[in-house]
Each structure stands twice: as structure tokens, then as C-alpha cells.
Motif scaffolding. Sequence first.
Motif, short mmCIF file in Angstrom:
data_model
loop_
_atom_site.label_atom_id
_atom_site.label_comp_id
_atom_site.label_asym_id
_atom_site.label_seq_id
_atom_site.Cartn_x
_atom_site.Cartn_y
_atom_site.Cartn_z
N SER A 1 0.82 -1.21 0.00
CA SER A 1 0.00 0.00 0.00
C SER A 1 0.85 1.25 0.00
N LEU A 2 1.83 1.32 -0.92
CA LEU A 2 2.75 2.45 -0.96
C LEU A 2 3.05 2.80 -2.41
N THR A 3 3.09 4.11 -2.70
CA THR A 3 3.48 4.59 -4.03
C THR A 3 4.62 5.58 -3.89
N PHE A 4 5.71 5.35 -4.63
CA PHE A 4 6.80 6.32 -4.73
C PHE A 4 6.38 7.34 -5.78
N VAL A 5 6.31 8.62 -5.39
CA VAL A 5 5.79 9.62 -6.32
C VAL A 5 6.82 10.64 -6.77
N GLY A 6 7.78 10.97 -5.94
CA GLY A 6 8.72 12.02 -6.31
C GLY A 6 10.10 11.82 -5.71
N ILE A 7 11.11 12.28 -6.42
CA ILE A 7 12.49 12.30 -5.94
C ILE A 7 13.00 13.73 -6.04
N LEU A 8 13.54 14.26 -4.94
CA LEU A 8 14.13 15.60 -4.94
C LEU A 8 15.64 15.45 -4.85
N ARG A 9 16.32 15.84 -5.92
CA ARG A 9 17.76 15.62 -6.03
C ARG A 9 18.41 16.88 -6.62
N ASN A 10 19.40 17.42 -5.93
CA ASN A 10 20.10 18.62 -6.40
C ASN A 10 19.12 19.76 -6.70
N ASP A 11 18.14 19.92 -5.80
CA ASP A 11 17.14 20.99 -5.91
C ASP A 11 16.21 20.82 -7.11
N GLU A 12 16.22 19.65 -7.74
CA GLU A 12 15.32 19.38 -8.86
C GLU A 12 14.30 18.32 -8.45
N VAL A 13 13.08 18.46 -8.96
CA VAL A 13 12.01 17.50 -8.67
C VAL A 13 11.88 16.52 -9.84
N GLU A 14 12.03 15.24 -9.56
CA GLU A 14 11.85 14.21 -10.57
C GLU A 14 10.65 13.35 -10.20
N ALA B 1 9.05 9.90 -9.72
CA ALA B 1 9.62 8.58 -9.43
C ALA B 1 9.10 7.56 -10.44
N ARG B 2 10.01 6.96 -11.17
CA ARG B 2 9.69 5.89 -12.11
C ARG B 2 10.27 4.58 -11.58
N GLY B 3 9.79 3.48 -12.10
CA GLY B 3 10.28 2.18 -11.64
C GLY B 3 11.77 2.01 -11.79
N GLU B 4 12.34 2.61 -12.85
CA GLU B 4 13.76 2.45 -13.11
C GLU B 4 14.62 3.50 -12.41
N THR B 5 14.00 4.47 -11.71
CA THR B 5 14.77 5.51 -11.02
C THR B 5 15.59 4.90 -9.89
N THR B 6 16.88 5.20 -9.86
CA THR B 6 17.76 4.68 -8.82
C THR B 6 17.79 5.62 -7.63
N LEU B 7 17.61 5.08 -6.43
CA LEU B 7 17.66 5.87 -5.20
C LEU B 7 19.10 6.05 -4.77
N MET B 8 19.47 7.29 -4.47
CA MET B 8 20.85 7.60 -4.11
C MET B 8 20.93 8.23 -2.73
N GLU B 9 22.05 8.04 -2.07
CA GLU B 9 22.27 8.65 -0.76
C GLU B 9 22.11 10.16 -0.86
N GLY B 10 21.33 10.74 0.05
CA GLY B 10 21.08 12.18 0.05
C GLY B 10 19.84 12.59 -0.71
N ASP B 11 19.25 11.66 -1.47
CA ASP B 11 17.98 11.97 -2.14
C ASP B 11 16.88 12.19 -1.11
N TYR B 12 15.90 13.00 -1.48
CA TYR B 12 14.67 13.10 -0.71
C TYR B 12 13.59 12.40 -1.53
N VAL B 13 12.98 11.38 -0.94
CA VAL B 13 11.98 10.61 -1.65
C VAL B 13 10.62 10.86 -1.00
N VAL B 14 9.61 11.11 -1.84
CA VAL B 14 8.25 11.36 -1.36
C VAL B 14 7.40 10.14 -1.67
N VAL B 15 6.75 9.61 -0.63
CA VAL B 15 5.89 8.44 -0.79
C VAL B 15 4.49 8.76 -0.28
#
Length: 445
Positions: free
Chosen positions: A175-188, A190-204
Motif C-alpha cells: 500500500s505504498l506509491t513512490f511519487v517524487g524524488i528531490l535531487r540537487n534541488d530538482e524534482v523528478e 519517481a519511475r520504476g527504473e529511477t535509482t535511489l541515491m544517498e542524500g535523495d529526498y523521496v516522497v511516498v
Amino acid sequence: MRVIVIGAGEVGSSIAAGLADSHEVIVVDVDGDRVEELTYSIDVLAIQGDGTTMSTLEEAGVEDADIFIASTDNDETNIVSCSAAKIASDPFTVARVKRPSLLDTWNRSNQGFGVDFMVCTDLLSAQAIVTIVGLPAARDADPFAGGAIQMAEFEIPVDSPVTGQTVAEADRFDSLTFVGILRNDEVEIARGETTLMEGDYVVVIGSPESVQGFGTELSPEATPSSAEEIVIVGGSEIGYQVARLLEERGLEPRLIEEDHARARDLAERLPKTVVMESDATDLEFLSREHIDEADVVIAALTHDEANLLISLLAKQLGTSRAVAVVEHADYVDIFESVGVDVAINPREITAEEITRFTHEGRAENISLIHNDRAEVLEVEIDDESILAGRALSESMADLPEEVVVGAITRDGECIIPRGDTRVEVGDHVVVFARVDVVDAAAAAL
């Protein structure tokens, strides 16, 4: 939409800046320097004057206003301004207050004072802190759909188990959806192939249980669950409200207050909280009270410098997490860059709560993400929504690419959206959108 904002301080300026691109905004303040500064920094009409007087309100065009927001630092001024606006016309009035007692009086008076909606800064701040305390590693969190859905923003910490994984690999919760990644002040998105990196902010977005589970996986240390593990420093109104809300959740925090009379009063009002009278900067006292063993130390004193000092002392002694109240919005990033885990700015939280009344469309709840770079909106679907009666795989083509449906509730049940999920009239849909497409998304939904 015509919006009048009384007060050009941090709250009023933040609201005005967020609305200037899509609404006609008039800001009123008694301080001529603030008015001049706002005139040159934001595309709004700024007027110097007293927002409690009819002459000033008429100059601001109150008779044509749709929404009237009183957001000065004075509770009484805000209430009187709303009352005056109601006498002059009938806009939707919003008053910001600091004292929860005024909110209680307003609730009991059946929305009196000429105020249609009242926002209590100290209570909102305490609620935000308590929500954060319950989620390991979270830097922001908000409930939606009456609590059936939760949004949370997590920072990927050093050596996290999900670092280097794709979103598809990290998504191990039903019951969880990854919706956004905030990296280097940019909003991406979240896609299935997006790689999570140390320091990323992930919105679920998802059920509270799944969000909690993901937070625990990010930060394996246990979530606070006993009185010895949560320490509040400062018996301010925010500190008191945090302790009261924690007590309501069955927790038994400790609270440190230096003033004798205030400490005695708090001890009488907080039966499940251990109130200690001491100077919280006393290292010997902190060591004796085993602050190093606390899961969370909450710095809720009335001065930013003191809250920073307490937070850094707690982290130095070994506290797992430090949460600090920061009165000046410009200091939030500074606090978090030098080691404070989460900095809570009451004025920013208040501006966010007020902003949800100004959106076009039918947004019922709004959360601003990472310094307003993205938003999470809750919308109840009606016949006019482009989602109504259609599968998401079909209807999402009519929305900007920077929009993600995070969760749906139907009859109080949380539904995690998939491509073949059909949205029905009456459903509550929670979506994540980059800030530049929010208005278009809200209007379409």
C-alpha cells in the motif's frame, strides 16, 4: 480570484508569493518598509495601512474580494480585520492566531468573530512535530483522507538498505506509491527504473502502516514508543502542545523547563509527562538524565539560537534525532545543514495550511513539499473530473507528465492505484504534482 492578505511578514509574504502568478493579490501592512520591499519583490499590489480600518479595506477593494486572509503576528488584529471584512462585504475569511485558547473559543462559538476558518500556528506546529516523531527518518509528513492516507518525505541516509536500488526494487510494500524524488534541488517523478541515491529526498504516499514500514526500513532504529525515549526542551506553548499530543497517543515524554512557575504549571496540566526544572544547556544535567539514550530530542524554546544549541548538544551526546522549532524561515536550511535532523518553521506550516483555501478546483487538502517545489493535493472526484469513470492508464494521458496519482480512498479504504484502476465519483484521490503544473492539475481534477 481576488485575495486580500493582511500582514506582509513571513506568513503573509509567503502566501502572496505563492498566489501572485495565478490570482489577483493585494497585501496590506502598516510597515511602509515591508510594503516597499514587497512591491519590488513580488507581482502584487501592496498597500500601507491598518487592516482593521474600513478606509484601508475599501482601498484594498474588499467589496470584490473572494478570500480575505489576516496573517499578522497579532491575534487580536487578525480577528478584528476579519470582522471588519465581513461587515464591508462577504469574502471567505481566514484568521491566523498563535493561542490555542482562541481556536477553542472560535470552535465553541460556531465559527464566530466573523472568521470562517481559523489557523492556530502553535497547534499546527505541535501536530507537525508529533507526526514527524512517529516516522523514523521523515523530514515532512501529512495525513490525507481523514488519516487513511499519509504522505511522507524521507531523506535517504548514509548506508541505507535502499541506496542504489531502483524504485521498483525498493517498493516492497503493498500500500505504498513512490511519487517524487528531490535531487540537487530538482524534482523528478519517481519511475520504476529511477535509482535511489544517498542524500535523495523521496516522497511516498500510501497507508500509514506502509509509510511507517518504509521509514523503519530506511532507518532501522526503533520508532519512539516509551516515555524515556522522547525529550522536549522548553515549556513554550508549542512544547506544551507537543507533550499533550504525545500523551494522547499513549506516550510519556519528558519535558525540561527552566522557569519554576511554568514548570509547576506544566506538571499539573500534563499528568503523563515527567516535567524537570533545569537549564537544558547544563551538560552535567543532560548526561545525568541520559539524553544520549533518547530517540528524539525536541527543542521548543522561544529563541532560534537556543534551539540550535540544544539540538547540537543532544546530537553530540548521542541522541538519535533532533527536531528543532525555527522561528525564522531563512534559518531552516542552516539548521538542517549543520546537523539538526528536522527544522520546523511555524510560519511556513501556517502559510501551507492557509494556501489550500486559495487553489482553483476542489482541492480539500494540500501539502507543500521541500520549500514549495512540489505539492500533494487531495481531491474528491465528481462528474466533471477527467478521472471519473475512467481507468488511470487512459485518463493520466490528459494530465501533465509531472503529475502522479499516489493513492485513492473509497468508503474509507486505501487503494493503491495501478494502470487498470478505475476511479469512481466520490473517490478521494491524492496526487503529487510539480509546482509549475499544480494549477492545471487541480483544475482538471
